[in-house]
Design an enzyme around this catalytic site. Structure first.
Site, PDB file in Angstrom:
ATOM      1  N   VAL A   1     -32.858 -15.094   7.107  1.00 55.03           N
ATOM      2  CA  VAL A   1     -31.684 -14.243   6.894  1.00 55.03           C
ATOM      3  C   VAL A   1     -31.171 -13.700   8.228  1.00 55.03           C
ATOM      4  CG1 VAL A   1     -32.435 -13.607   4.556  1.00 55.03           C
ATOM      5  CG2 VAL A   1     -33.134 -12.170   6.495  1.00 55.03           C
ATOM      6  N   ASP A   2     -31.746 -14.206   9.347  1.00 50.73           N
ATOM      7  CA  ASP A   2     -31.497 -13.576  10.648  1.00 50.73           C
ATOM      8  C   ASP A   2     -30.227 -14.030  11.358  1.00 50.73           C
ATOM      9  OD1 ASP A   2     -32.247 -16.133  11.680  1.00 50.73           O
ATOM     10  OD2 ASP A   2     -34.308 -15.481  12.049  1.00 50.73           O
TER      11      ASP A   2
ATOM     12  N   HIS B   1     -31.611 -17.757   1.267  1.00 49.95           N
ATOM     13  CA  HIS B   1     -32.037 -16.395   0.910  1.00 49.95           C
ATOM     14  C   HIS B   1     -31.044 -15.336   1.376  1.00 49.95           C
ATOM     15  CE1 HIS B   1     -36.486 -17.872   0.476  1.00 49.95           C
ATOM     16  NE2 HIS B   1     -35.731 -18.181  -0.550  1.00 49.95           N
TER      17      HIS B   1
ATOM     18  N   CYS C   1     -20.312  -2.557  -7.704  1.00 52.69           N
ATOM     19  CA  CYS C   1     -19.110  -3.382  -7.960  1.00 52.69           C
ATOM     20  C   CYS C   1     -19.214  -4.786  -7.372  1.00 52.69           C
ATOM     21  CB  CYS C   1     -17.852  -2.683  -7.436  1.00 52.69           C
ATOM     22  SG  CYS C   1     -17.697  -2.712  -5.626  1.00 52.69           S
TER      23      CYS C   1
ATOM     24  N   CYS D   1     -20.518   2.161  -0.827  1.00 50.29           N
ATOM     25  CA  CYS D   1     -19.355   1.275  -0.942  1.00 50.29           C
ATOM     26  C   CYS D   1     -18.074   2.084  -0.763  1.00 50.29           C
ATOM     27  CB  CYS D   1     -19.367   0.616  -2.319  1.00 50.29           C
ATOM     28  SG  CYS D   1     -17.946  -0.435  -2.641  1.00 50.29           S
TER      29      CYS D   1
ATOM     30  N   GLY E   1     -41.314 -24.674  10.564  1.00 50.82           N
ATOM     31  CA  GLY E   1     -41.735 -23.273  10.561  1.00 50.82           C
ATOM     32  C   GLY E   1     -41.707 -22.569   9.222  1.00 50.82           C
TER      33      GLY E   1
ATOM     34  N   SER F   1     -44.163 -21.804   5.584  1.00 56.37           N
ATOM     35  CA  SER F   1     -45.400 -22.006   4.840  1.00 56.37           C
ATOM     36  C   SER F   1     -45.123 -22.800   3.564  1.00 56.37           C
ATOM     37  CB  SER F   1     -46.036 -20.659   4.497  1.00 56.37           C
ATOM     38  OG  SER F   1     -45.136 -19.871   3.746  1.00 56.37           O
TER      39      SER F   1
HETATM   40  P1  OAD Z   1     -43.998 -17.554   6.347  1.00 61.01           P
HETATM   41  O1  OAD Z   1     -44.355 -16.323   7.102  1.00 61.01           O
HETATM   42  O2  OAD Z   1     -44.547 -17.712   4.981  1.00 61.01           O
HETATM   43  O3  OAD Z   1     -44.444 -18.843   7.175  1.00 61.01           O
HETATM   44  C1  OAD Z   1     -44.117 -18.984   8.541  1.00 61.01           C
HETATM   45  C2  OAD Z   1     -44.579 -20.337   9.003  1.00 61.01           C
HETATM   46  O4  OAD Z   1     -44.167 -20.501  10.334  1.00 61.01           O
HETATM   47  C3  OAD Z   1     -46.114 -20.559   8.959  1.00 61.01           C
HETATM   48  O5  OAD Z   1     -46.389 -21.806   8.333  1.00 61.01           O
HETATM   49  C4  OAD Z   1     -46.498 -20.585  10.442  1.00 61.01           C
HETATM   50  O6  OAD Z   1     -47.584 -21.466  10.704  1.00 61.01           O
HETATM   51  C5  OAD Z   1     -45.220 -21.122  11.052  1.00 61.01           C
HETATM   52  N1  OAD Z   1     -45.006 -20.802  12.476  1.00 61.01           N
HETATM   53  C6  OAD Z   1     -45.419 -19.710  13.165  1.00 61.01           C
HETATM   54  N2  OAD Z   1     -45.002 -19.776  14.435  1.00 61.01           N
HETATM   55  C7  OAD Z   1     -44.313 -20.932  14.566  1.00 61.01           C
HETATM   56  C8  OAD Z   1     -43.630 -21.578  15.639  1.00 61.01           C
HETATM   57  N3  OAD Z   1     -43.568 -21.031  16.868  1.00 61.01           N
HETATM   58  N4  OAD Z   1     -43.030 -22.766  15.398  1.00 61.01           N
HETATM   59  C9  OAD Z   1     -43.076 -23.339  14.174  1.00 61.01           C
HETATM   60  N5  OAD Z   1     -43.699 -22.778  13.117  1.00 61.01           N
HETATM   61  C10 OAD Z   1     -44.311 -21.585  13.310  1.00 61.01           C
HETATM   62  O7  OAD Z   1     -42.387 -17.649   6.360  1.00 61.01           O
HETATM   63  P2  OAD Z   1     -41.440 -18.532   5.416  1.00 61.01           P
HETATM   64  O8  OAD Z   1     -42.061 -19.818   5.070  1.00 61.01           O
HETATM   65  O9  OAD Z   1     -40.113 -18.536   6.048  1.00 61.01           O
HETATM   66  O10 OAD Z   1     -38.337 -14.799   1.365  1.00 61.01           O
HETATM   67  O11 OAD Z   1     -41.397 -17.616   4.123  1.00 61.01           O
HETATM   68  C11 OAD Z   1     -40.614 -18.020   3.049  1.00 61.01           C
HETATM   69  C12 OAD Z   1     -39.986 -16.826   2.379  1.00 61.01           C
HETATM   70  O12 OAD Z   1     -41.006 -15.859   2.066  1.00 61.01           O
HETATM   71  C13 OAD Z   1     -39.019 -16.043   3.265  1.00 61.01           C
HETATM   72  O13 OAD Z   1     -37.724 -16.575   3.273  1.00 61.01           O
HETATM   73  C14 OAD Z   1     -39.036 -14.700   2.620  1.00 61.01           C
HETATM   74  C15 OAD Z   1     -40.520 -14.544   2.428  1.00 61.01           C
HETATM   75  O14 OAD Z   1     -40.906 -13.667   1.435  1.00 61.01           O
HETATM   76  C16 OAD Z   1     -37.718 -13.754   0.843  1.00 61.01           C
HETATM   77  O15 OAD Z   1     -37.693 -12.672   1.392  1.00 61.01           O
HETATM   78  C17 OAD Z   1     -37.070 -14.052  -0.477  1.00 61.01           C
END
Ligand code: OAD
Length: 247
Positions: free
Chosen positions: A104-105, A120, A131, A149, A189, A191
């Protein structure tokens, strides 16, 4: 990271027409944006259901806003890293190219990526919970929390998807269509444990795409990936890109 793995992925991408990149928090890690899971992650020691759910927001919007405001403040101090930059440049390389991100960044866009599917939502979008009026707002910090709002006086919320909420339908549909028809899906990057976003990997794989993973650690989709480049995205992607040569 073995050199021939990178070379094989570069070779694969050289021959690809339709490419989809699916990213998660790890792509922004080297910019100084914390990931969610694991040691030091945003969800470590934090009540996720309080900070990232509609029920948590109704119960205490100020606590939720303080969390998002802190993240917004951190984001004003960071910039895209070489991984975002390579992924943005690739939009000029392939016949069809889509970045679908869980982030979301806004850092893909800050690096110049033009059409980013934000599965997301965006932390820079603010939406009225009464609203529905939505707007882009980069104010940090807000003079008072929660922001209100201007149209109806309702409590505004971050324009992100929380647990238990649906993803924006047209964004998910576009990402699913792209994943289902690509030659190569590059997963960077994440999980890959949060659905339906992670389902894009299964969609692409079932449709015959080659799946490449870029992540220093194994993830929930590593067993599906034909190629796993184990290293930080900010180092791995520029290496792949340098082997690709001129577009
Ligand atoms: P996670 O924190 O679950 O996973 C981050 C991943 O990035 C892990 O697999 C790390 O090994 C990997 N990682 C760390 N450093 C890295 C690097 N330098 N280069 C490449 N990979 C690296 O984050 P997300 O998978 O994005 O959702 O999480 C998914 C969703 O869970 C997010 O969008 C958010 C969260 O809750 C909502 O808020 C709805």
């Amino acid at each position: 990271m073995p050199e021939d793995d990178v070379a094989r992925v570069a070779e694969l991408l050289r021959g690809a027409g339709k490419v989809v990149v699916f990213t998660g928090a790890g792509v922004s890690a080297e910019s100084g944006v914390p990931t969610f899971r694991g040691a030091g992650g945003l969800w470590e020691g934090r009540p996720v259901e309080q900070l990232a759910s509609p029920q948590g927001f109704v119960a205490d919007p100020v606590v939720v806003w303080e969390f998002y405001q802190q993240r917004r403040a951190n984001l004003t101090r960071v910039k895209p890293n070489p991984a975002h930059e390579v992924l943005a440049r690739w939009q000029y390389r392939f016949t069809s190219y889509t970045i679908a991100t869980q982030n979301v960044d806004g850092l893909h866009q800050a690096a110049g990526a033009q059409h980013v599917l934000e599965l997301h939502g965006s932390i820079w979008v603010i939406r009225c919970s009464a609203c529905g009026r939505a707007r882009v707002d980069r104010t940090v910090p807000f003079p008072a929390l929660p922001p209100r709002c201007e149209t109806c006086g309702g409590i505004e919320r971050p324009g992100v998807v929380w647990f238990g909420e649906s993803l924006p339908e047209e964004v998910l549909d576009a990402a699913t269509a792209a994943a289902g028809s690509c030659d190569v899906l590059v997963v960077v990057g994440t999980s890959a444990v949060v659905y339906p976003a992670a389902g894009l990997v299964h969609v692409a794989s079932a449709a015959g795409a080659t799946v490449v993973e870029v992540n220093p650690e194994a993830s929930a989709i590593s067993h599906i990936a034909q190629h796993s480049l184990r290293g930080p995205a900010g180092a791995v992607l520029p290496t792949v890109d340098s082997l690709l040569g001129e577009a």
